[in-house]
Design a protein around this motif. Structure first.
Motif, PDB file in Angstrom:
ATOM      1  N   ARG A   1     -18.929  16.410  35.652  1.00  0.00           N
ATOM      2  CA  ARG A   1     -18.961  16.033  34.232  1.00  0.00           C
ATOM      3  C   ARG A   1     -20.333  16.336  33.625  1.00  0.00           C
ATOM      4  NH1 ARG A   1     -20.659  11.448  31.611  1.00  0.00           N
ATOM      5  NH2 ARG A   1     -19.576  10.904  29.663  1.00  0.00           N
ATOM      6  N   GLY A   2     -21.390  15.951  34.318  1.00  0.00           N
ATOM      7  CA  GLY A   2     -22.740  16.185  33.801  1.00  0.00           C
ATOM      8  C   GLY A   2     -23.045  17.660  33.643  1.00  0.00           C
ATOM      9  N   SER A   3     -22.554  18.481  34.578  1.00  0.00           N
ATOM     10  CA  SER A   3     -22.805  19.932  34.513  1.00  0.00           C
ATOM     11  C   SER A   3     -22.154  20.554  33.291  1.00  0.00           C
ATOM     12  CB  SER A   3     -22.296  20.612  35.798  1.00  0.00           C
ATOM     13  OG  SER A   3     -22.986  20.129  36.927  1.00  0.00           O
ATOM     14  N   PHE A   4     -20.892  20.198  33.054  1.00  0.00           N
ATOM     15  CA  PHE A   4     -20.200  20.772  31.902  1.00  0.00           C
ATOM     16  C   PHE A   4     -20.823  20.303  30.589  1.00  0.00           C
ATOM     17  CE2 PHE A   4     -16.638  21.667  34.883  1.00  0.00           C
ATOM     18  CZ  PHE A   4     -16.476  23.002  34.552  1.00  0.00           C
ATOM     19  N   MET A   5     -21.197  19.034  30.534  1.00  0.00           N
ATOM     20  CA  MET A   5     -21.801  18.516  29.307  1.00  0.00           C
ATOM     21  C   MET A   5     -23.167  19.153  29.050  1.00  0.00           C
ATOM     22  SD  MET A   5     -20.822  14.452  29.242  1.00  0.00           S
ATOM     23  CE  MET A   5     -21.535  14.295  27.603  1.00  0.00           C
ATOM     24  N   ALA A   6     -23.830  19.589  30.126  1.00  0.00           N
ATOM     25  CA  ALA A   6     -25.146  20.224  29.982  1.00  0.00           C
ATOM     26  C   ALA A   6     -25.042  21.724  29.727  1.00  0.00           C
ATOM     27  CB  ALA A   6     -25.983  19.969  31.234  1.00  0.00           C
ATOM     28  N   GLY A   7     -23.819  22.268  29.619  1.00  0.00           N
ATOM     29  CA  GLY A   7     -23.667  23.668  29.213  1.00  0.00           C
ATOM     30  C   GLY A   7     -23.091  24.596  30.245  1.00  0.00           C
ATOM     31  N   SER A   8     -22.777  24.114  31.451  1.00  0.00           N
ATOM     32  CA  SER A   8     -22.200  24.994  32.456  1.00  0.00           C
ATOM     33  C   SER A   8     -20.802  25.452  32.029  1.00  0.00           C
ATOM     34  CB  SER A   8     -22.108  24.257  33.798  1.00  0.00           C
ATOM     35  OG  SER A   8     -21.447  25.066  34.759  1.00  0.00           O
ATOM     36  N   ILE A   9     -20.479  26.721  32.306  1.00  0.00           N
ATOM     37  CA  ILE A   9     -19.152  27.241  31.930  1.00  0.00           C
ATOM     38  C   ILE A   9     -18.175  27.159  33.092  1.00  0.00           C
ATOM     39  CG2 ILE A   9     -20.161  28.809  30.228  1.00  0.00           C
ATOM     40  CD1 ILE A   9     -19.453  31.091  32.284  1.00  0.00           C
ATOM     41  N   ASN A  10     -18.695  26.796  34.298  1.00  0.00           N
ATOM     42  CA  ASN A  10     -17.817  26.733  35.464  1.00  0.00           C
ATOM     43  C   ASN A  10     -18.476  25.859  36.530  1.00  0.00           C
ATOM     44  OD1 ASN A  10     -15.583  27.344  37.117  1.00  0.00           O
ATOM     45  ND2 ASN A  10     -15.585  29.473  36.385  1.00  0.00           N
ATOM     46  N   TYR A  11     -17.661  25.354  37.473  1.00  0.00           N
ATOM     47  CA  TYR A  11     -18.186  24.533  38.567  1.00  0.00           C
ATOM     48  C   TYR A  11     -17.443  24.941  39.827  1.00  0.00           C
ATOM     49  CZ  TYR A  11     -20.235  20.410  40.825  1.00  0.00           C
ATOM     50  OH  TYR A  11     -20.968  19.568  41.623  1.00  0.00           O
ATOM     51  N   LEU A  12     -18.123  25.692  40.708  1.00  0.00           N
ATOM     52  CA  LEU A  12     -17.508  26.155  41.944  1.00  0.00           C
ATOM     53  C   LEU A  12     -18.013  25.308  43.104  1.00  0.00           C
ATOM     54  CD1 LEU A  12     -17.898  30.047  41.527  1.00  0.00           C
ATOM     55  CD2 LEU A  12     -16.037  28.580  40.731  1.00  0.00           C
ATOM     56  N   VAL A  13     -17.096  24.909  43.975  1.00  0.00           N
ATOM     57  CA  VAL A  13     -17.446  24.075  45.124  1.00  0.00           C
ATOM     58  C   VAL A  13     -17.577  24.962  46.366  1.00  0.00           C
ATOM     59  CG1 VAL A  13     -16.740  22.135  46.585  1.00  0.00           C
ATOM     60  CG2 VAL A  13     -16.245  22.101  44.126  1.00  0.00           C
ATOM     61  N   LYS A  14     -18.687  24.769  47.106  1.00  0.00           N
ATOM     62  CA  LYS A  14     -18.912  25.515  48.337  1.00  0.00           C
ATOM     63  C   LYS A  14     -17.918  25.071  49.409  1.00  0.00           C
ATOM     64  CE  LYS A  14     -23.922  25.770  47.508  1.00  0.00           C
ATOM     65  NZ  LYS A  14     -25.257  25.368  48.015  1.00  0.00           N
ATOM     66  N   PRO A  15     -17.516  25.960  50.318  1.00  0.00           N
ATOM     67  CA  PRO A  15     -17.922  27.371  50.381  1.00  0.00           C
ATOM     68  C   PRO A  15     -17.184  28.204  49.333  1.00  0.00           C
ATOM     69  CG  PRO A  15     -16.370  26.893  52.131  1.00  0.00           C
ATOM     70  CD  PRO A  15     -16.650  25.579  51.447  1.00  0.00           C
ATOM     71  N   VAL A  16     -17.921  29.089  48.662  1.00  0.00           N
ATOM     72  CA  VAL A  16     -17.350  29.919  47.586  1.00  0.00           C
ATOM     73  C   VAL A  16     -16.907  31.255  48.179  1.00  0.00           C
ATOM     74  CG1 VAL A  16     -17.852  31.070  45.414  1.00  0.00           C
ATOM     75  CG2 VAL A  16     -18.869  28.836  45.908  1.00  0.00           C
ATOM     76  N   ASN A  17     -15.692  31.656  47.857  1.00  0.00           N
ATOM     77  CA  ASN A  17     -15.272  32.979  48.312  1.00  0.00           C
ATOM     78  C   ASN A  17     -15.618  34.033  47.256  1.00  0.00           C
ATOM     79  OD1 ASN A  17     -13.083  33.259  46.370  1.00  0.00           O
ATOM     80  ND2 ASN A  17     -11.920  31.805  47.632  1.00  0.00           N
ATOM     81  N   ARG A  18     -15.503  35.275  47.645  1.00  0.00           N
ATOM     82  CA  ARG A  18     -15.943  36.389  46.782  1.00  0.00           C
ATOM     83  C   ARG A  18     -15.143  36.453  45.489  1.00  0.00           C
ATOM     84  NH1 ARG A  18     -15.068  42.021  46.393  1.00  0.00           N
ATOM     85  NH2 ARG A  18     -16.987  43.187  45.988  1.00  0.00           N
ATOM     86  N   ILE A  19     -13.848  36.218  45.545  1.00  0.00           N
ATOM     87  CA  ILE A  19     -12.998  36.304  44.360  1.00  0.00           C
ATOM     88  C   ILE A  19     -13.392  35.239  43.337  1.00  0.00           C
ATOM     89  CG2 ILE A  19     -10.651  36.078  43.458  1.00  0.00           C
ATOM     90  CD1 ILE A  19     -11.211  38.695  44.920  1.00  0.00           C
ATOM     91  N   ASP A  20     -13.618  34.004  43.811  1.00  0.00           N
ATOM     92  CA  ASP A  20     -14.024  32.941  42.885  1.00  0.00           C
ATOM     93  C   ASP A  20     -15.338  33.286  42.197  1.00  0.00           C
ATOM     94  OD1 ASP A  20     -11.808  31.427  43.435  1.00  0.00           O
ATOM     95  OD2 ASP A  20     -12.785  30.227  44.994  1.00  0.00           O
ATOM     96  N   LEU A  21     -16.272  33.825  42.996  1.00  0.00           N
ATOM     97  CA  LEU A  21     -17.578  34.180  42.414  1.00  0.00           C
ATOM     98  C   LEU A  21     -17.443  35.302  41.392  1.00  0.00           C
ATOM     99  CD1 LEU A  21     -20.621  33.726  42.393  1.00  0.00           C
ATOM    100  CD2 LEU A  21     -20.816  35.393  44.269  1.00  0.00           C
ATOM    101  N   VAL A  22     -16.639  36.320  41.727  1.00  0.00           N
ATOM    102  CA  VAL A  22     -16.428  37.442  40.801  1.00  0.00           C
ATOM    103  C   VAL A  22     -15.785  36.954  39.511  1.00  0.00           C
ATOM    104  CG1 VAL A  22     -15.080  39.549  40.413  1.00  0.00           C
ATOM    105  CG2 VAL A  22     -16.360  39.252  42.549  1.00  0.00           C
ATOM    106  N   ASN A  23     -14.780  36.079  39.614  1.00  0.00           N
ATOM    107  CA  ASN A  23     -14.121  35.558  38.413  1.00  0.00           C
ATOM    108  C   ASN A  23     -15.092  34.785  37.531  1.00  0.00           C
ATOM    109  OD1 ASN A  23     -11.670  36.659  39.083  1.00  0.00           O
ATOM    110  ND2 ASN A  23     -10.906  34.805  40.097  1.00  0.00           N
TER     111      ASN A  23
ATOM    112  N   ILE B   1     -18.395  35.131  37.418  1.00  0.00           N
ATOM    113  CA  ILE B   1     -19.363  36.070  36.823  1.00  0.00           C
ATOM    114  C   ILE B   1     -18.707  36.865  35.703  1.00  0.00           C
ATOM    115  CG2 ILE B   1     -20.719  38.151  37.287  1.00  0.00           C
ATOM    116  CD1 ILE B   1     -21.266  36.974  40.083  1.00  0.00           C
ATOM    117  N   THR B   2     -17.440  37.253  35.902  1.00  0.00           N
ATOM    118  CA  THR B   2     -16.722  37.999  34.851  1.00  0.00           C
ATOM    119  C   THR B   2     -16.629  37.181  33.568  1.00  0.00           C
ATOM    120  OG1 THR B   2     -15.420  39.186  36.497  1.00  0.00           O
ATOM    121  CG2 THR B   2     -14.558  39.126  34.252  1.00  0.00           C
ATOM    122  N   LYS B   3     -16.301  35.893  33.718  1.00  0.00           N
ATOM    123  CA  LYS B   3     -16.230  35.012  32.551  1.00  0.00           C
ATOM    124  C   LYS B   3     -17.593  34.925  31.858  1.00  0.00           C
ATOM    125  CE  LYS B   3     -15.103  30.252  31.179  1.00  0.00           C
ATOM    126  NZ  LYS B   3     -14.652  28.911  31.662  1.00  0.00           N
ATOM    127  N   ALA B   4     -18.645  34.787  32.659  1.00  0.00           N
ATOM    128  CA  ALA B   4     -19.995  34.704  32.086  1.00  0.00           C
ATOM    129  C   ALA B   4     -20.377  35.998  31.375  1.00  0.00           C
ATOM    130  CB  ALA B   4     -21.008  34.385  33.189  1.00  0.00           C
TER     131      ALA B   4
END
Length: 538
Positions: free
Chosen positions: A94-116, A118-121
């Motif tokens: 909640r704090g991350s999104f309210m502070a301006g984050s556009i996404n919240y990925l939980v580790k371990p992050v796979n390559r597809i999640d990271l690419v998606n 970054i694409t959004k950003a």
């Protein structure tokens, strides 16, 4: 390819390295900055590195990710952040999104999640850049329009002798126009600049004025482009003569990397009121005529006539006897003798090596052309009149470029025309060559095209190319180019959307006065009258 910068922030070394190696960043046009170890390091680097995207952990020492995001949102809103964290606590998310984050990925992050993520950003970065570009374009259009308004108003002051009423200028400047001085900046050949600015005359003028102000760093100065001679810029300012002379030298050095043409900077050290600017301009333009006829850029200052050396005084470079002989040679069409007289005896081929003064070249060419008009044009049928008259205008413009080689090339073309050389049967190859050249002119009419340039392009000698072109097309190259440009100008006027000065630039004329004169000679009316007649028919 445009490169976007990405910064990773994580206090764990292996987490940073995993994200660093998960994607081949460079292959996608992305620059991965050296990862940061904590939030404080990120903030220390933001001002200089300005990443487009920030990927940050939440749980970090010194400054946690949420606090970092708040600082980024507050001070660097153009950076798009998102979170990669080993914790999925509600408060963190909640704090991350309210502070301006556009996404919240939980580790371990796979390559597809990271690419998606970054694409959004990147999509958001692109939208941000488009908005910025549109805002800059709107601002530039506004500044160009206001720049043109200033040019038109001040230019009218230099045309007061033609006006029933003086131009109305509201002066809110701190500058005292009752004691101003005038500087004339003349760029003798605008063709390369016109190409560089895609024939957008308003943008060219606006940018050059910006550059002049940037170089001079005057506190109070008015810079305007004289729209009736678009290669001239006028500065109105206050200052001591010694300071102005030094500023003029600085200006020449500053313009070296901007224009390839020779530049003349002419100072008028007398003080004038705004209503006497025309007289100040005339005096300054007269002083310009004393410059050496070379491709060197110069600063010209006023001096007393009696202090000028014997070599600096203006003398006639063509005698009455030479004029009489030249008149006879024009009539006989003796090309060899005419060339010897014009280029060697009178000395125009070496006018930049001696050198002559600008006025001497101008006067000498004018006298030669006057005889040519008298003998050649006077004996031509009406259908050839425009063909020959166009050469007169071309010769006048050639003088202004300060390029003796080009000037002699134009005069040589006039000699070819006047000589009435023996008719030469054009071979099929020659006919193809001429048709190719004509097609090239039809496509690139707005460029600075010359006889020698086209002859070199098609690997033939100048005089031969001139003869076969005239034989095949029924008119010389200069008139064909001129007629093509005027036809294109008519198309632009019919379509609308541009003012007449812009139309002139679009078809290859950097001097509106010259364009106006050529248009009138071919069409029988001025561009403005032609436009008004079209509007009446609608």
């Amino acid at each position: 390819m445009e490169t976007f910068k990405i910064l990773i922030a994580d206090d764990e070394y292996w987490s940073r390295e995993k994200l660093r190696n998960m994607i081949d960043w460079e292959s996608y046009g992305l620059t991965l900055l050296e990862p940061a170890e904590d939030g404080e390091e990120v903030l220390a680097r933001m001002e200089t590195e300005r990443p487009d995207i920030l990927i940050t952990d939440v749980d970090m020492p010194f400054m946690n990710g949420v606090d970092l995001l708040r600082e980024i949102q507050k001070n660097y809103p153009d950076t798009i952040p998102f979170v990669v964290s080993g914790y999925d606590y509600f408060e963190y998310v909640r704090g991350s999104f309210m502070a301006g984050s556009i996404n919240y990925l939980v580790k371990p992050v796979n390559r597809i999640d990271l690419v998606n993520a970054i694409t959004k950003a990147l999509d958001m970065v692109a939208q941000r850049d488009v908005k910025k570009k549109e805002a800059r374009q709107r601002q530039e259009e506004f500044l160009k329009a206001s720049s043109l308004m200033q040019d038109r108003e001040f230019s009218q002051l230099l045309e007061q002798r033609k006006m029933f009423q003086p131009a109305q200028i509201i002066n809110n400047s701190k500058m005292d126009f009752t004691g101003m001085k005038l500087m004339l900046i003349k760029i003798h050949d605008m063709s390369e600049l016109a190409v560089h600015f895609h024939y957008d005359m308003n943008l060219l003028s606006f940018r050059l004025k910006q550059k002049i102000k940037e170089i001079l760093k005057f506190k109070d100065v008015v810079v305007f482009n004289y729209i009736y001679r678009s290669n001239e810029f006028i500065l109105l300012f206050e200052g001591e003569a010694a300071v102005l002379a030094e500023k003029a030298k600085i200006l020449l050095r500053g313009l070296e990397g901007v224009v390839s043409s020779p530049v003349s900077v002419v100072l008028n050290e007398c003080a004038f009121a705004l209503d006497s600017i025309y007289r100040a301009y005339v005096q300054t333009a007269a002083l310009l005529m004393t410059r050496s006829y070379t491709l060197e850029s110069v600063v010209i200052q006023p001096g007393k006539e009696e202090e000028r050396t014997e070599e600096e005084r203006v003398y006639s470079r063509i005698s009455e006897a030479q004029m009489k002989e030249l008149r006879t040679l024009w009539k006989t069409g003796n090309k060899g003798a005419i060339r010897k007289m014009v280029f060697e005896d009178i000395g125009l081929r070496s006018c930049s090596r001696q050198p002559w003064q600008y006025l001497e070249v101008k006067q000498t060419v004018r006298r030669i052309v006057n005889i040519w008009e008298e003998v050649v044009i006077g004996n031509q049928e009406s259908q050839n009149y425009l063909d020959y008259e166009g050469m007169v205008e071309t010769a006048d413009k050639a003088v202004e470029r300060l390029d003796s080689s080009y000037l002699c090339e134009v005069l040589d073309e006039m000699i070819e025309m006047a000589a009435d050389a023996a008719q030469e049967e054009c071979s099929e190859a020659a006919n193809i060559l001429v048709r190719q050249a004509a097609a090239y002119i039809d496509e690139f009419y707005f460029e600075s095209l010359t006889l020698s340039g086209l002859a070199e392009k098609y690997h033939v000698e100048n005089s031969y190319f001139s003869r076969v072109f005239r034989k095949e097309m029924g008119e010389n190259l200069i008139h064909y180019l001129t007629r093509t440009r005027i036809e294109k100008a008519k198309e632009h006027i019919r379509r609308g959307g541009m003012n007449l000065t812009e139309v002139a630039f679009m078809v290859g004329y950097d001097d509106y006065t010259y364009f106006n004169k050529v248009f009138r000679k071919i069409m029988g009316v001025s561009p403005r009258e032609y436009k008004q007649n079209l509007e009446k028919k609608i």
